[in-house]
Motif scaffolding. Structure first.
Motif, PDB file in Angstrom:
ATOM      1  N   SER A  50       0.781  -1.054   0.061  1.00  0.00           N
ATOM      2  CA  SER A  50       0.114   0.231  -0.152  1.00  0.00           C
ATOM      3  C   SER A  50       0.833   1.091  -0.004  1.00  0.00           C
ATOM      4  O   SER A  50       1.989   1.201   0.397  1.00  0.00           O
ATOM      5  CB  SER A  50      -1.009  -0.039   1.183  1.00  0.00           C
ATOM      6  OG  SER A  50      -0.206  -0.036   2.518  1.00  0.00           O
ATOM      7  N   ARG A  51       0.193   2.295  -0.549  1.00  0.00           N
ATOM      8  CA  ARG A  51       0.989   3.694  -0.274  1.00  0.00           C
ATOM      9  C   ARG A  51       1.294   3.892   0.965  1.00  0.00           C
ATOM     10  O   ARG A  51       2.420   4.481   1.371  1.00  0.00           O
ATOM     11  CB  ARG A  51       0.131   4.596  -1.119  1.00  0.00           C
ATOM     12  CG  ARG A  51       0.006   4.415  -2.640  1.00  0.00           C
ATOM     13  CD  ARG A  51      -0.762   5.563  -3.099  1.00  0.00           C
ATOM     14  NE  ARG A  51      -1.090   5.408  -4.512  1.00  0.00           N
ATOM     15  CZ  ARG A  51      -1.602   6.551  -5.605  1.00  0.00           C
ATOM     16  NH1 ARG A  51      -1.961   7.589  -4.825  1.00  0.00           N
ATOM     17  NH2 ARG A  51      -1.526   6.203  -6.736  1.00  0.00           N
ATOM     18  N   SER A  52       0.390   3.529   2.030  1.00  0.00           N
ATOM     19  CA  SER A  52       0.765   4.176   3.109  1.00  0.00           C
ATOM     20  C   SER A  52       2.034   3.177   3.853  1.00  0.00           C
ATOM     21  O   SER A  52       2.890   3.679   4.612  1.00  0.00           O
ATOM     22  CB  SER A  52      -0.118   3.801   4.320  1.00  0.00           C
ATOM     23  OG  SER A  52      -0.900   2.429   4.260  1.00  0.00           O
ATOM     24  N   ASP A  53       2.231   2.079   3.466  1.00  0.00           N
ATOM     25  CA  ASP A  53       3.525   1.134   3.877  1.00  0.00           C
ATOM     26  C   ASP A  53       4.606   1.768   3.088  1.00  0.00           C
ATOM     27  O   ASP A  53       5.677   1.760   3.796  1.00  0.00           O
ATOM     28  CB  ASP A  53       3.085  -0.255   3.374  1.00  0.00           C
ATOM     29  CG  ASP A  53       2.148  -1.058   4.339  1.00  0.00           C
ATOM     30  OD1 ASP A  53       2.066  -0.554   5.442  1.00  0.00           O
ATOM     31  OD2 ASP A  53       1.769  -2.224   4.070  1.00  0.00           O
ATOM     32  N   GLN A  54       4.324   2.181   1.903  1.00  0.00           N
ATOM     33  CA  GLN A  54       5.561   2.604   1.209  1.00  0.00           C
ATOM     34  C   GLN A  54       5.954   4.045   1.915  1.00  0.00           C
ATOM     35  O   GLN A  54       7.381   4.379   2.018  1.00  0.00           O
ATOM     36  CB  GLN A  54       5.137   2.971  -0.338  1.00  0.00           C
ATOM     37  CG  GLN A  54       4.916   1.674  -1.199  1.00  0.00           C
ATOM     38  CD  GLN A  54       4.470   2.301  -2.567  1.00  0.00           C
ATOM     39  OE1 GLN A  54       4.912   3.234  -3.074  1.00  0.00           O
ATOM     40  NE2 GLN A  54       3.683   1.556  -3.007  1.00  0.00           N
ATOM     41  N   ALA A  55       5.198   4.974   2.133  1.00  0.00           N
ATOM     42  CA  ALA A  55       5.284   6.227   2.921  1.00  0.00           C
ATOM     43  C   ALA A  55       5.876   5.732   4.322  1.00  0.00           C
ATOM     44  O   ALA A  55       7.041   6.487   4.901  1.00  0.00           O
ATOM     45  CB  ALA A  55       4.107   6.997   3.173  1.00  0.00           C
ATOM     46  N   GLU A  56       5.456   4.941   5.080  1.00  0.00           N
ATOM     47  CA  GLU A  56       6.064   4.526   6.415  1.00  0.00           C
ATOM     48  C   GLU A  56       7.379   3.941   6.184  1.00  0.00           C
ATOM     49  O   GLU A  56       8.523   4.293   7.221  1.00  0.00           O
ATOM     50  CB  GLU A  56       5.308   3.448   7.208  1.00  0.00           C
ATOM     51  CG  GLU A  56       3.770   3.981   7.420  1.00  0.00           C
ATOM     52  CD  GLU A  56       2.870   2.725   8.167  1.00  0.00           C
ATOM     53  OE1 GLU A  56       3.490   1.509   8.243  1.00  0.00           O
ATOM     54  OE2 GLU A  56       1.946   2.931   8.588  1.00  0.00           O
ATOM     55  N   ALA A  57       7.820   3.324   5.178  1.00  0.00           N
ATOM     56  CA  ALA A  57       9.233   2.885   4.943  1.00  0.00           C
ATOM     57  C   ALA A  57      10.088   3.885   4.774  1.00  0.00           C
ATOM     58  O   ALA A  57      11.101   3.750   5.312  1.00  0.00           O
ATOM     59  CB  ALA A  57       9.121   1.904   3.871  1.00  0.00           C
ATOM     60  N   ARG A  58       9.843   4.821   3.801  1.00  0.00           N
ATOM     61  CA  ARG A  58      10.607   5.826   3.494  1.00  0.00           C
ATOM     62  C   ARG A  58      10.989   6.961   4.709  1.00  0.00           C
ATOM     63  O   ARG A  58      11.933   7.300   4.971  1.00  0.00           O
ATOM     64  CB  ARG A  58       9.967   6.740   2.454  1.00  0.00           C
ATOM     65  CG  ARG A  58      10.038   5.955   1.248  1.00  0.00           C
ATOM     66  CD  ARG A  58       9.637   6.728  -0.033  1.00  0.00           C
ATOM     67  NE  ARG A  58       8.230   7.321  -0.028  1.00  0.00           N
ATOM     68  CZ  ARG A  58       7.324   6.426  -0.890  1.00  0.00           C
ATOM     69  NH1 ARG A  58       7.686   5.515  -1.385  1.00  0.00           N
ATOM     70  NH2 ARG A  58       6.296   6.937  -1.018  1.00  0.00           N
ATOM     71  N   ALA A  59       9.660   6.985   5.903  1.00  0.00           N
ATOM     72  CA  ALA A  59       9.707   7.804   6.917  1.00  0.00           C
ATOM     73  C   ALA A  59      10.626   7.245   7.757  1.00  0.00           C
ATOM     74  O   ALA A  59      11.515   7.890   8.472  1.00  0.00           O
ATOM     75  CB  ALA A  59       8.459   7.890   7.310  1.00  0.00           C
ATOM     76  N   ALA A  60      10.620   5.790   8.050  1.00  0.00           N
ATOM     77  CA  ALA A  60      11.449   5.016   8.895  1.00  0.00           C
ATOM     78  C   ALA A  60      12.918   5.156   8.406  1.00  0.00           C
ATOM     79  O   ALA A  60      13.800   5.176   9.406  1.00  0.00           O
ATOM     80  CB  ALA A  60      11.061   3.613   9.188  1.00  0.00           C
ATOM     81  N   ILE A  61      13.081   5.459   7.307  1.00  0.00           N
ATOM     82  CA  ILE A  61      14.530   5.556   6.944  1.00  0.00           C
ATOM     83  C   ILE A  61      15.168   6.699   7.171  1.00  0.00           C
ATOM     84  O   ILE A  61      15.980   6.973   7.611  1.00  0.00           O
ATOM     85  CB  ILE A  61      14.634   5.056   5.256  1.00  0.00           C
ATOM     86  CG1 ILE A  61      14.561   3.758   4.935  1.00  0.00           C
ATOM     87  CG2 ILE A  61      16.161   5.585   4.806  1.00  0.00           C
ATOM     88  CD1 ILE A  61      14.247   3.187   3.615  1.00  0.00           C
TER      89      ILE A  61
END
Length: 500
Positions: A50-61
């Motif tokens: 999901s887009r939210s999972d993609q965004a969370e991964a980038r934010a965590a990095i």
């Protein structure tokens, strides 16, 4: 060869919320003489997230909660000394075996042999093209063994895929002569029911017995009929490997009806794999013992007669274990580590949503002696670092680190990396070192990471599905004594008596 420098260590732990030269390529075409899709380790196409999972991964990095894409991080007591990328064989890298100064690396397209006489500068000796997932690999003396768990047109190394519904399809064990490491020779093939997902060697002076693990029968498959509640036993004469043949199919889960007597799975036990064979077996020849990880069951059995193994105890965990994947004894043979491959190795399970007890290791004490031995659950272990939801991560292949008086293990966790942990206290396991890369991607879930991580003669070798062979060195007072222990040969599923 690519040498990678030490990178920054990770800032966040489990308690913090996070996004949940010589090259010889040989084409072998000898034919000396189907696999079922694997819920455990089969190659999988990238999965959308999901887009939210993609965004969370980038934010965590960005926040430092997880490493950057492909960034290497590790504990202070680990050094990354070498990486050898994939070359001619482009498929998934799989298991590892060792002999003298050589490492043997399986790949869905065949296998690769490395000279590791200088672990900091491994050299490719041979690459053998012989497709057939998953190419689980072992060595004994001058023989190399390769599992084929995909339905092929024939037993040759230039075979093509063919439906398992066709009677002429072939899958099983292949045997190579490796007396010349630069020119392995294909010398034997043995077809086995439902193929060979993994295999385990029980070596003797004149013969090598091979326990073949396979599963998922289907009435539509002529060579893989239910019930499939045991293992194939192959006998390979060392001086005449071309005479290799199946000598038995011991039933490990006797029961009435078409499905045998293993774990019934859903709907009786929701979320648990139905037992239709074994995924992996580890033997401890010095004790005449074996431990089997068999989908919905874990078993302890005697191998005093290698042709007729006999079950001593059988256990299930229908709360937290989905797929019993592999097993490891401790040195004293009074404990067994079983792994749960929740999600089949292609899912993101090292996150807060899944938690610490699923997709983990189960630690069992062996209580009692001989035929009265029982497996008693003590605790779970899982890496204490969350991974992104774009990273496949779950407990996978590992080995003991031989230190007297301690129970230490190194283990692969796919994109969760490599973990070194201490289970001397069965009820309070703890991680003491780690190595990992950041997500392969942040916009989809690709299968990648460490398939197998094993300790051999002073170094840790990790076969990364996508990135190739990694060599690590651990410097820690708890593991340093292991450097004095030298092995002439190591197949992790045939556990040595390190101090015998």
């Amino acid at each position: 060869m690519i040498l990678l420098s030490v990178s920054r260590t990770r800032r966040r732990r489990l308690g913090v919320a996070a996004a949940a030269g010589g090259l010889l390529a040989a084409l072998l075409t000898a034919a000396p003489a189907a696999a079922i899709p694997d819920p455990g380790d089969s190659p999988a196409a990238p999965k959308d997230v999901s887009r939210s999972d993609q965004a969370e991964a980038r934010a965590a990095i960005k926040s430092g909660e997880i490493p950057g894409q492909d960034e290497i991080v590790h504990s202070a007591n680990i050094t990354h000394v070498a990486n050898i990328p994939k070359d001619v064989l482009s498929g998934f890298n799989t298991d590892l075996a060792f002999q003298g100064k050589y490492a043997f690396a399986g790949n869905y397209d065949g296998f690769r042999i490395f000279d590791i006489s200088n672990p900091k500068k491994p050299k490719t000796v041979a690459q053998v093209l012989c497709p057939g997932s998953q190419n689980d690999i072992s060595v004994s003396g001058n023989l190399l063994f390769l599992s084929t768990d995909s339905s092929r047109s024939d037993s040759s190394c230039n075979s093509t895929t063919q439906p398992a519904t066709e009677k002429s399809s072939w899958e099983g064990m292949k045997v190579f002569d490796i007396s010349d490491k630069r020119n392995p020779r294909y010398v034997a093939a043995v077809e086995t029911a439902c193929g060979s997902h993994t295999h385990t060697l029980v070596p003797e002076r004149d013969n090598v017995y091979v326990y073949v693990s396979s599963y998922s029968p289907n009435a539509a498959y002529p060579d893989c009929q239910p019930p499939h509640d045991g293992i194939s036993v192959i006998k390979v004469p060392r001086k005449a490997p071309h005479k290799a043949a199946v000598v038995g199919f011991p039933v490990l889960f006797p029961g009435e009806g078409p499905d045998g007597g293993g774990n019934p799975g859903a709907p009786t036990n929701p979320g648990v794999s139905k037992t239709t064979g074994c995924h992996d077996i580890t033997v401890l020849p010095s004790k005449d013992l074996a431990a089997g990880a068999c989908m919905g069951d874990g078993i302890l059995f005697s191998i005093k007669n290698p042709e007729r193994p006999r079950v001593i105890d059988r256990i299930q965990d229908n709360v937290n274990f989905a797929f019993w994947h592999s097993a490891t004894f401790n040195q004293k043979a009074n404990k067994v580590i079983f792994t749960d491959e929740l999600g089949g190795g292609g899912a993101a399970t090292c996150n807060a949503e899944i938690g610490p007890n699923r997709g983990a290791d189960g630690i069992y004490d062996i209580v009692g002696k001989g035929e009265r031995s029982k497996l008693v659950f003590r605790s779970y272990f899982k890496i204490p670092r969350h991974q992104a939801d774009t990273e496949n991560c779950v407990a996978h292949n590992g080995s003991l680190i031989p230190v007297r008086g301690r129970d230490l293990m190194v283990q692969a966790w796919y994109q969760g990396g490599v973990s070194v942990w201490d289970f001397t206290n069965s009820s309070k396991p703890k991680e003491i070192a780690y190595f990992e890369r950041g997500p392969l991607t942040t916009d989809q879930l690709d299968v990648a990471g460490s398939w197998s991580a094993y300790y051999y003669n002073g170094y840790i070798y990790s076969n990364d599905i996508a990135k190739g062979l990694d060599v690590l060195k651990i410097d820690d007072k708890r593991t340093d004594p292991a450097r004095k222990v030298r092995q002439k040969e190591l197949n992790v599923q045939t556990q040595p008596d390190y101090f015998g």
